[in-house]
Design a protein around this motif. Structure first.
Motif, short mmCIF file in Angstrom:
data_model
loop_
_atom_site.label_atom_id
_atom_site.label_comp_id
_atom_site.label_asym_id
_atom_site.label_seq_id
_atom_site.Cartn_x
_atom_site.Cartn_y
_atom_site.Cartn_z
N ILE A 230 0.86 -1.19 0.00
CA ILE A 230 0.00 0.00 0.00
C ILE A 230 0.88 1.23 0.00
O ILE A 230 1.67 1.44 0.93
N LEU A 231 0.78 2.05 -1.03
CA LEU A 231 1.53 3.30 -1.07
C LEU A 231 0.82 4.30 -0.16
O LEU A 231 -0.35 4.64 -0.38
N ALA A 232 1.50 4.74 0.88
CA ALA A 232 0.90 5.60 1.91
C ALA A 232 1.36 7.04 1.73
O ALA A 232 2.54 7.35 1.89
N HIS A 233 0.43 7.91 1.40
CA HIS A 233 0.71 9.33 1.18
C HIS A 233 1.14 9.99 2.48
O HIS A 233 0.49 9.85 3.52
N SER A 234 2.25 10.73 2.43
CA SER A 234 2.72 11.52 3.57
C SER A 234 2.82 12.97 3.12
O SER A 234 3.50 13.27 2.13
N THR A 235 2.14 13.87 3.81
CA THR A 235 2.04 15.25 3.35
C THR A 235 3.38 15.97 3.35
O THR A 235 4.12 15.94 4.34
N MET A 236 3.66 16.62 2.24
CA MET A 236 4.86 17.44 2.12
C MET A 236 4.56 18.86 2.59
O MET A 236 3.41 19.20 2.92
N GLY A 237 5.56 19.70 2.59
CA GLY A 237 5.40 21.10 3.00
C GLY A 237 4.52 21.88 2.03
O GLY A 237 4.28 21.45 0.90
N ARG A 238 4.07 23.04 2.46
CA ARG A 238 3.13 23.83 1.66
C ARG A 238 3.76 24.44 0.41
O ARG A 238 3.06 24.86 -0.49
N SER A 239 5.09 24.47 0.34
CA SER A 239 5.74 25.02 -0.85
C SER A 239 6.17 23.94 -1.84
O SER A 239 6.77 24.24 -2.86
N ALA A 240 5.86 22.66 -1.55
CA ALA A 240 6.28 21.57 -2.44
C ALA A 240 5.69 21.70 -3.83
O ALA A 240 6.25 21.19 -4.81
N VAL A 241 4.56 22.40 -3.95
CA VAL A 241 3.93 22.61 -5.25
C VAL A 241 4.84 23.38 -6.20
O VAL A 241 4.67 23.32 -7.42
N ASP A 242 5.83 24.09 -5.66
CA ASP A 242 6.73 24.89 -6.51
C ASP A 242 7.49 24.03 -7.52
O ASP A 242 7.92 24.52 -8.56
N PHE A 243 7.68 22.74 -7.23
CA PHE A 243 8.39 21.86 -8.14
C PHE A 243 7.58 21.55 -9.39
O PHE A 243 8.14 21.23 -10.44
N SER A 244 6.27 21.63 -9.30
CA SER A 244 5.40 21.14 -10.36
C SER A 244 5.14 22.17 -11.45
O SER A 244 5.31 23.38 -11.27
N GLU A 245 4.68 21.66 -12.58
CA GLU A 245 4.25 22.53 -13.67
C GLU A 245 3.07 23.38 -13.24
O GLU A 245 2.92 24.52 -13.67
N MET A 246 2.20 22.82 -12.39
CA MET A 246 1.05 23.58 -11.90
C MET A 246 1.50 24.84 -11.18
O MET A 246 0.94 25.93 -11.38
N GLY A 247 2.52 24.69 -10.32
CA GLY A 247 3.01 25.84 -9.58
C GLY A 247 3.59 26.91 -10.47
O GLY A 247 3.28 28.10 -10.32
N ILE A 356 -5.31 22.00 3.51
CA ILE A 356 -4.82 23.34 3.87
C ILE A 356 -4.29 23.38 5.30
O ILE A 356 -3.22 23.92 5.58
N GLU A 357 -5.02 22.79 6.22
CA GLU A 357 -4.65 22.88 7.65
C GLU A 357 -3.81 21.70 8.13
O GLU A 357 -3.30 21.73 9.25
N VAL A 358 -3.69 20.65 7.34
CA VAL A 358 -3.00 19.45 7.79
C VAL A 358 -1.52 19.74 7.99
O VAL A 358 -0.86 20.29 7.11
N PRO A 359 -0.95 19.37 9.13
CA PRO A 359 0.49 19.59 9.34
C PRO A 359 1.32 18.77 8.35
O PRO A 359 0.84 17.80 7.76
N THR A 360 2.56 19.18 8.19
CA THR A 360 3.48 18.44 7.33
C THR A 360 3.83 17.10 7.96
O THR A 360 3.85 16.96 9.17
N PHE A 361 4.08 16.12 7.09
CA PHE A 361 4.56 14.80 7.49
C PHE A 361 3.49 14.01 8.25
O PHE A 361 3.72 13.47 9.33
N GLN A 362 2.31 13.95 7.64
CA GLN A 362 1.20 13.20 8.21
C GLN A 362 0.82 12.05 7.27
O GLN A 362 0.82 12.21 6.05
N THR A 363 0.48 10.92 7.85
CA THR A 363 0.04 9.75 7.09
C THR A 363 -1.43 9.49 7.40
O THR A 363 -1.87 9.68 8.52
N GLY A 364 -2.16 9.04 6.40
CA GLY A 364 -3.56 8.68 6.61
C GLY A 364 -4.52 9.30 5.63
O GLY A 364 -5.69 8.94 5.58
N MET A 365 -4.04 10.24 4.82
CA MET A 365 -4.93 10.90 3.88
C MET A 365 -5.15 10.09 2.61
O MET A 365 -6.09 10.35 1.86
N SER A 366 -4.27 9.13 2.36
CA SER A 366 -4.47 8.26 1.20
C SER A 366 -3.63 6.99 1.34
O SER A 366 -2.43 7.06 1.60
#
Length: 477
Positions: A230-247, A356-366
């Motif tokens: 099971i690939l377990a999503h762990s939340t990255m920091g709020r600026s991680a989007v800067d790496f993506s084309e979307m950002g 938006i409010e979830v702290p960084t480095f959390q498991t359980g969202m996916s």
């Protein structure tokens, strides 16, 4: 559509709290108070009078000049904006529009200038925007999803392998504008954990990252004799989007409207071009001529912040590191003062509201079962704008989630013990390291964890609200 910090986009069964601004906000009986009371009553109280007693309690506290945690006022504003049918409409306005109107009055009710805590309490940017991010207009058109994420309990994961996967917070949809900026070309958001709901795939990244992750999954299968990974999503920091084309694409659209003065644009362009050339200098050495040439060409081809071709240039950069550097350079006081838009606006707009409010480095969202045997999928049928390769879902299974996230440090028990034994959780002076100092070890290793009965018990207690210290006292490490 306005996006609230306590938005009404949260998936069913997910609750991430609302304790953003717990410092009491004292109200005085001046004009600002009368404006607050009038706005709060007109927008919130009158339409739902008799249905939410909490709102009356808050008004009583205000009238009595008693301190009220800001989060409580925001919470009541959000909930009071729901009518009895649950449609989220008050006098024809969407929930978050009504809540934002009341919230704006609340933020300014104490008089004086808005603080950083009012504008960006969760630190989406190094420099503050001109308006509170929670009240910023974000124009997103939803896109069709393949299904929903089922909420599960820890025991549903027992005797399976959890594989660590750091993921950014981006959402899905067609982004048409941010605040007062309407995009010339809408931006397709197809990232974060909802990539699993919008596509047939479990994960997307560069070829090297995907291959390494799958190799790690195979190692886990061989070492444990367990097939289910099971690939377990762990939340990255709020600026991680800067790496993506979307950002980068969102920033490019915002820059079109910013009308940066020529001298300011030249200063930024020279700095970014010099950054690319510095990468070329660092690439000097045997068998690195091609890399050096590539950076020099990127510097030569760079079109500048005032170019209508900036979005295409940034999207086609060969590495997210280069897009990240562009965003981080913008997110400084120097360039804010020169008229550049606040990067925090684009980061906030691109973030899935439930994260938006979830702290960084959390498991359980996916939690997504993956098809390890199929291997890396190059050029998937539904391409990701930032990444070339994907991992397949196992038998088209949809992702799952806990009712709320828990710290990744508490999930990967065996890896944490290994780090402790190696002295990698303490500073040179023997003090415990902060999470941010430990997280690189996770990203470089991609640890896995077998979900045994002890871990089921541990995660269940954490989901019930027990702290890590309480677990240790109870003998559950």
């Amino acid at each position: 559509m306005e996006r609230g910090l306590l938005g009404d986009f949260q998936p069913q069964g997910v609750s991430y709290g609302n304790s953003l601004l717990e410092e009491p906000a004292r109200m005085d009986m001046d004009t600002s108070f009368r404006n607050l009371a009038g706005s709060f009553r007109n927008v919130i109280i009158d339409p739902v009078l008799g249905t939410l007693s909490d709102a009356g309690d808050v008004m009583g506290d205000i009238m009595g000049n008693r301190p009220i945690p800001m989060s409580r006022m925001q919470d009541v504003a959000q909930r009071a904006a729901m009518d009895l049918t649950g449609t989220g409409m008050v006098a024809g306005l969407p929930t978050r529009m009504a809540a934002a109107e009341a919230g704006q009055a609340m933020l300014g009710a104490g008089g004086g200038k808005l603080t950083r805590k009012d504008i960006d309490p969760l630190f989406f940017g190094n420099v503050t925007a001109d308006v509170p991010l929670s009240q910023m207009n974000v124009d997103i058109e939803p896109i069709g999803l393949l299904g929903q994420r089922m909420t599960i309990k820890p025991e549903d994961l027992q005797n399976k392998i959890l594989l660590f996967g750091a993921g950014d917070r981006t959402g899905t949809g067609l982004l048409r504008g941010i605040d007062d900026v309407k995009f010339d070309e809408p931006l397709l958001m197809l990232g974060g954990r909802d990539y699993q709901l919008a596509t047939p795939y479990a994960w997307a990244s560069g070829e090297g990252i995907v291959t390494s992750l799958l190799n790690r999954a195979k190692q886990a299968q061989e070492a444990t004799g367990i097939d289910d990974v099971i690939l377990a999503h762990s939340t990255m920091g709020r600026s991680a989007v800067d790496f993506s084309e979307m950002g980068s694409s969102a920033l490019a659209e915002m820059l079109k409207n910013a009308k940066i003065p020529k001298q300011a644009a030249k200063e930024f362009d020279d700095e970014y071009r010099n950054f690319l050339l510095s990468k070329a200098d660092k690439a000097k050495g045997k068998n690195r001529e091609d890399v050096q040439k590539q950076y020099k060409k990127l510097a030569s081809d760079y079109v500048g912040v005032n170019s209508p071709k900036l979005r295409t240039y940034l999207a086609n950069l060969p590495s997210g590191v280069l897009r990240d550097a562009f965003a981080k350079m913008m997110d400084t006081k120097k360039y804010k003062d020169l008229g550049f838009p606040a990067v925090s606006k684009s980061r906030f707009a691109l973030t899935e509201p439930a994260q938006i409010e979830v702290p960084t480095f959390q498991t359980g969202m996916s939690f997504q079962p993956i098809d390890v045997a199929r291997g890396s999928i190059a050029n998937p049928d539904i391409p990701h704008a930032s990444y070339s390769n994907a991992i397949a879902k196992l038998d088209e299974q949809m992702p799952m989630q806990f009712e709320r996230p828990i710290s990744s440090h508490k999930v990967y028990r065996d890896f944490e013990k290994k780090l402790e034994a190696e002295g990698k959780t303490l500073s040179a002076s023997g003090k415990p390291l902060q999470s941010s100092a430990i997280q690189p070890s996770y990203r470089s290793t991609a640890p896995y964890q077998v979900v045994d009965q002890e871990l089921v018990d541990r995660m269940s207690l954490l989901l019930e609200g027990m702290s890590g210290d309480d677990l240790m006292k109870a003998g559950i490490y």
